[in-house]
Design an enzyme around this catalytic site. Structure first.
Site, PDB file in Angstrom:
ATOM      1  N   CYS A   1     -49.480  18.291  31.256  1.00  9.71           N
ATOM      2  CA  CYS A   1     -48.305  17.495  31.626  1.00  9.71           C
ATOM      3  C   CYS A   1     -47.399  17.360  30.401  1.00  9.71           C
ATOM      4  CB  CYS A   1     -48.758  16.129  32.119  1.00  9.71           C
ATOM      5  SG  CYS A   1     -47.419  15.134  32.781  1.00  9.71           S
TER       6      CYS A   1
ATOM      7  N   GLU B   1     -33.972  14.255  35.421  1.00  7.93           N
ATOM      8  CA  GLU B   1     -32.813  13.427  35.078  1.00  7.93           C
ATOM      9  C   GLU B   1     -31.665  14.276  34.549  1.00  7.93           C
ATOM     10  OE1 GLU B   1     -35.149   9.322  33.721  1.00  7.93           O
ATOM     11  OE2 GLU B   1     -34.265  10.629  32.183  1.00  7.93           O
TER      12      GLU B   1
ATOM     13  N   HIS C   1     -48.337  17.026  26.653  1.00  9.51           N
ATOM     14  CA  HIS C   1     -48.990  15.870  26.047  1.00  9.51           C
ATOM     15  C   HIS C   1     -50.379  15.556  26.606  1.00  9.51           C
ATOM     16  CE1 HIS C   1     -46.070  13.958  29.085  1.00  9.51           C
ATOM     17  NE2 HIS C   1     -47.272  13.783  29.630  1.00  9.51           N
TER      18      HIS C   1
ATOM     19  N   PRO D   1     -39.746  10.257  26.530  1.00 11.66           N
ATOM     20  CA  PRO D   1     -38.953   9.590  27.569  1.00 11.66           C
ATOM     21  C   PRO D   1     -39.258   8.105  27.644  1.00 11.66           C
ATOM     22  CG  PRO D   1     -40.816  10.694  28.567  1.00 11.66           C
ATOM     23  CD  PRO D   1     -40.879  11.008  27.089  1.00 11.66           C
TER      24      PRO D   1
ATOM     25  N   HIS E   1     -45.915   9.768  23.814  1.00 14.29           N
ATOM     26  CA  HIS E   1     -45.351  10.643  24.850  1.00 14.29           C
ATOM     27  C   HIS E   1     -44.419   9.895  25.785  1.00 14.29           C
ATOM     28  CE1 HIS E   1     -48.047   8.659  27.589  1.00 14.29           C
ATOM     29  NE2 HIS E   1     -47.984   9.572  28.535  1.00 14.29           N
TER      30      HIS E   1
ATOM     31  N   ALA F   1     -43.019   5.571  27.127  1.00 19.82           N
ATOM     32  CA  ALA F   1     -43.061   4.116  26.954  1.00 19.82           C
ATOM     33  C   ALA F   1     -44.472   3.565  27.112  1.00 19.82           C
ATOM     34  CB  ALA F   1     -42.116   3.450  27.955  1.00 19.82           C
ATOM     35  N   GLY F   2     -45.273   4.125  28.008  1.00 20.44           N
ATOM     36  CA  GLY F   2     -46.632   3.619  28.212  1.00 20.44           C
ATOM     37  C   GLY F   2     -46.645   2.403  29.127  1.00 20.44           C
TER      38      GLY F   2
END
Length: 391
Positions: free
Chosen positions: A71, A156, A261, A293, A317, A319-320
């Site tokens: 991913c 996006e 990632h 992102p 990778h 915001a989490g």
């Protein structure tokens, strides 16, 4: 950066107790040396913490990589500027992308485009060479190529700090990668059970280097990583084609960045060869470009790695998550999501479906980037103006 305990270094100023305990369990394993590195976006995950970098000696842990092998993100900067889009109805572009790229779980194309056909040949050749049989996992994998999926995956259109137009997307290895991962997680669990290995959690089961099971996983893993990369490349091509038709002109690419990632590679760190698993982390070696992102409705970043040694040349990778999907649906309302997406073209009629993706369900991307200051430098800051997600 903070040392939380022996063998655990953390760049996360926001870290839930459950994630910390999970990371401490992983760091206690005897085949992990010299330490686990937690990224600023770290949060609880399957087996080991999402947003962790795990160096292992002579073993790999399939669940540590996760079920969405490879991913990652891809982004291109186009020759267009914000002024070129002025007065344009972005809903037309969004709907065109949603027609051209299959979105949502279980969705895929019924026909194969010429560009997808070329990529399929490349993947077939790799499969034959490495004795990988993707049909044994998903007979329709060819039709999955160029599809988005659901969850936190997205397409996006963004503007950067100079109002230049970018295409940015996040996706992985789809159903075929998921099935590959689950098969090898079970193989590792069965092997450890057969050998009476005492594990703090079954999802920390490993495959020893030198066994047939180890190399079978590595071959499948690498094929799934290649599939994920080709999947993103195919979607980028389709989105750019939609943008070209929408604008009535050819789209020129000024910059291209891509990274994944969820993967394992053999790397040299601290004078030793280790199998380095980046689970929700990107390669941030010195000079390497990357993408981080934010959540739905917030900023994203194009970055360059600083080659931070204790992090194993890694960076966050995204915001989490701060709240699980279930908890997010209890805490937030569709009105709050609509407010967060103000000024962005999106599937507003599906607000209820996307509620668990609300920015409030994630860590602040501003805090994450502050925590990552010694891991990456920021090249571009992107603000989304159009968002496509699967339900």
């Amino acid at each position: 950066m903070e040392q939380l305990c022996k063998g655990l270094m953390s760049w996360a100023s926001i870290l839930e107790d459950q994630a910390r305990e999970q990371a401490e369990r992983t760091a206690s394993l005897p085949w992990i040396r010299p330490h686990v590195a937690l990224m600023p976006d770290a949060h609880w995950g399957m087996g080991s913490t999402v947003g962790s970098v795990i160096p292992t000696i002579d073993v790999v842990m399939p669940a540590a990589v996760g079920v969405d092998i490879g991913c990652g993100m891809s982004a291109i900067r186009t020759h267009l500027g914000a002024a070129d889009l002025e007065g344009m109805d972005l809903s037309v572009l969004r709907e065109a992308i949603e027609r051209e790229v299959p979105v949502s779980m279980g969705k895929y194309r019924t026909t194969i485009t010429d560009s997808a056909g070329e990529r399929i040949i490349t993947l077939e050749d790799q499969g034959h060479r490495d004795l990988v049989n993707p049909e044994g996992y998903a007979s329709n994998w060819r039709h999955q190529l160029g599809s988005l999926g659901s969850g936190n995956h997205f397409i996006e259109v963004c503007l950067d700090e100079s109002d230049r137009v970018w295409v940015f997307l996040h996706s992985g290895s789809r159903g075929v990668g998921n099935r590959i991962a689950r098969k090898h997680v079970k193989v590792a669990q069965d092997m450890c059970a057969r050998w009476y290995v005492d594990l703090p959690h079954k999802d920390l089961a490993f495959l020893p280097q030198g066994t047939d099971e180890f190399w079978a996983y590595l071959r499948d893993l690498r094929w799934a990583q290649a599939f994920a990369a080709e999947n993103r490349a195919e979607m980028v091509d389709r989105v750019v084609a939609c943008l070209a038709e929408f604008m009535g002109e050819e789209i020129r690419t000024e910059e291209l960045i891509t990274c994944h990632h969820n993967y394992t590679e053999q790397e040299d760190h601290y004078g030793k060869k280790v199998w380095l698993t980046r689970k929700g982390a990107i390669n941030a070696a010195e000079g390497k470009r990357g993408l981080i992102p934010g959540s739905m409705g917030t900023r994203s970043y194009v970055v360059t790695g600083k080659g931070n040694k204790p992090s194993f040349n890694s960076a966050p990778h995204g915001a989490g998550r701060n709240f699980s999907r279930t908890e997010a649906r209890k805490r937030f309302t569709t009105a709050e999501l609509t407010e967060a997406m103000k000024g962005i073209e999106w599937r507003a009629e599906k607000a209820e479906t996307f509620l668990d993706e609300i920015p409030g369900a994630y860590k602040s991307i501003d805090v994450v980037m502050e925590d990552a200051a010694d891991l990456v430098s920021i090249d571009h800051t992107l603000r989304q103006i159009l968002n496509v997600k699967g339900d």
